[in-house]
Design an enzyme around this catalytic site. Structure first.
Site, short mmCIF file in Angstrom:
data_model
loop_
_atom_site.label_atom_id
_atom_site.label_comp_id
_atom_site.label_asym_id
_atom_site.label_seq_id
_atom_site.Cartn_x
_atom_site.Cartn_y
_atom_site.Cartn_z
N CYS A 1 0.86 -1.17 0.00
CA CYS A 1 0.00 0.00 0.00
C CYS A 1 0.91 1.23 0.00
CB CYS A 1 -0.89 -0.02 1.24
SG CYS A 1 -1.94 1.43 1.35
N GLU B 1 -10.70 -0.15 -5.19
CA GLU B 1 -9.67 -0.95 -4.51
C GLU B 1 -10.14 -2.33 -4.08
OE1 GLU B 1 -6.88 0.19 -1.40
OE2 GLU B 1 -7.06 2.25 -2.09
N CYS C 1 -5.19 6.10 -4.20
CA CYS C 1 -4.45 4.85 -4.05
C CYS C 1 -3.01 5.09 -4.54
CB CYS C 1 -5.13 3.76 -4.88
SG CYS C 1 -4.24 2.20 -4.82
N1 LIG Z 1 -6.10 -2.64 -1.79
C1 LIG Z 1 -4.82 -2.93 -2.34
C2 LIG Z 1 -3.67 -2.58 -1.43
C3 LIG Z 1 -3.73 -1.15 -0.94
C4 LIG Z 1 -3.36 -0.10 -1.99
C5 LIG Z 1 -3.26 1.25 -1.36
N2 LIG Z 1 -4.42 1.93 -1.00
C6 LIG Z 1 -2.19 2.14 -1.93
O1 LIG Z 1 -2.16 3.34 -1.56
O2 LIG Z 1 -1.34 1.68 -2.67
C7 LIG Z 1 -4.70 -4.42 -2.69
O3 LIG Z 1 -5.11 -5.28 -1.90
O4 LIG Z 1 -4.15 -4.70 -3.76
#
Ligand SMILES: N[C@@H](CCC[C@H](N)C(=O)O)C(=O)O
Length: 259
Positions: free
Chosen positions: A74, A188, A198
């Site tokens: 993340c 997401e 994200c």
């Molecule tokens: N939800 C994503 C991981 C989190 C991504 C995040 N919010 C970011 O800022 O990169 C997953 O499970 O792939």
């Protein structure tokens, strides 16, 4: 038991932070993580992050989505964790840390954190979209009129559809604003909704736009509903290196919760 927590947000992508250097947090308790992230029954967040001791770097990052499951990298969470480590006095103005995707370097100046992301050596350009992994998997698709676009329905369908299925992907919809600026909205995986921003997603968008000749710049602004991030990078043959994700990472509040 009472759990001490800290709440952070990076361009509106929000996280519960727990100092787990004591190793007392029950990491396999999926329903607890889910409840802590619940916006009605808990603290409310897109994810929960543990700061742990690491043998070779300043700290280790362990990331869970709001569905309670541990997931991949993340970017916004990593930036917030660096700000949290700085608040705890674990680091000063720069840091190295290990996350699920490997080693990261970061710098903090006031509330702005610049985070080095992993190198990316595969950008798969398809007819309708581009797919790449920036620590987490990302589908990137250009659309018209992003403000009015149905990110939830279209993102959910792509996230669960062919070729991603069970493992899934995050889905980024993009509109070009100028040669160095793109507007982005992301559905997401693991939150199963649109988030305000994200970090691995905007990183994927910057590289995908460059690879698709939508920009000639190697420093790109990404406008998300939660604020603006910048991504800079260098191209070395087919590999993108020295990728930095930069933007605000802000402490919101702290407290204790019964769990
Ligand atoms: N939800 C994503 C991981 C989190 C991504 C995040 N919010 C970011 O800022 O990169 C997953 O499970 O792939």
């Amino acid at each position: 038991m009472k759990l001490k927590f800290y709440k952070y947000q990076g361009t509106g992508n929000d996280f519960v932070m727990v100092d787990n250097r004591s190793k007392t947090f029950p990491v396999t308790n999926t329903s607890l993580v889910k409840r802590l992230c619940d916006r009605k029954f808990g603290i409310g967040a897109d994810g929960l992050i543990l700061l742990e001791e690491d043998a070779t770097t300043d700290f280790k990052m362990v990331y869970f989505n709001s569905d309670g499951n541990e997931s991949t990298m993340c970017g916004n969470g990593g930036r917030c964790l660096v700000a949290f480590a700085n608040k705890l006095g674990v680091i000063n103005n720069n840091a190295t840390f290990n996350a699920i995707d490997g080693l990261h370097y970061a710098e903090v100046a006031d509330d702005v954190v610049s985070l080095q992301m992993i190198d990316v050596d595969a950008v798969n350009i398809e007819e309708t979209h581009t797919f790449l992994n920036t620590g987490s998997p990302h589908h990137v698709q250009l659309v018209a009129n992003l403000t009015e676009y149905d990110v939830f329905s279209n993102g959910k369908a792509i996230r669960n559809g062919s070729p991603y299925f069970e493992e899934g992907t995050n889905v980024n919809f993009v509109e070009k604003m100028s040669d160095d600026t793109f507007a982005v909205r992301t559905y997401e995986r693991g939150v199963e909704d649109e988030t305000l921003s994200c970090g691995t997603g905007v990183t994927a968008v910057a590289l995908a736009m460059y690879a698709n000749q939508q920009t000639t710049k190697n420093a790109v602004n990404l406008e998300t509903p939660g604020g603006t991030l910048t991504v800079s990078f260098e191209q070395d043959g087919t590999t993108y290196k020295n990728i930095f994700l930069k933007g605000k990472a802000t402490f919101v509040f702290e407290g204790e919760i019964e769990c």
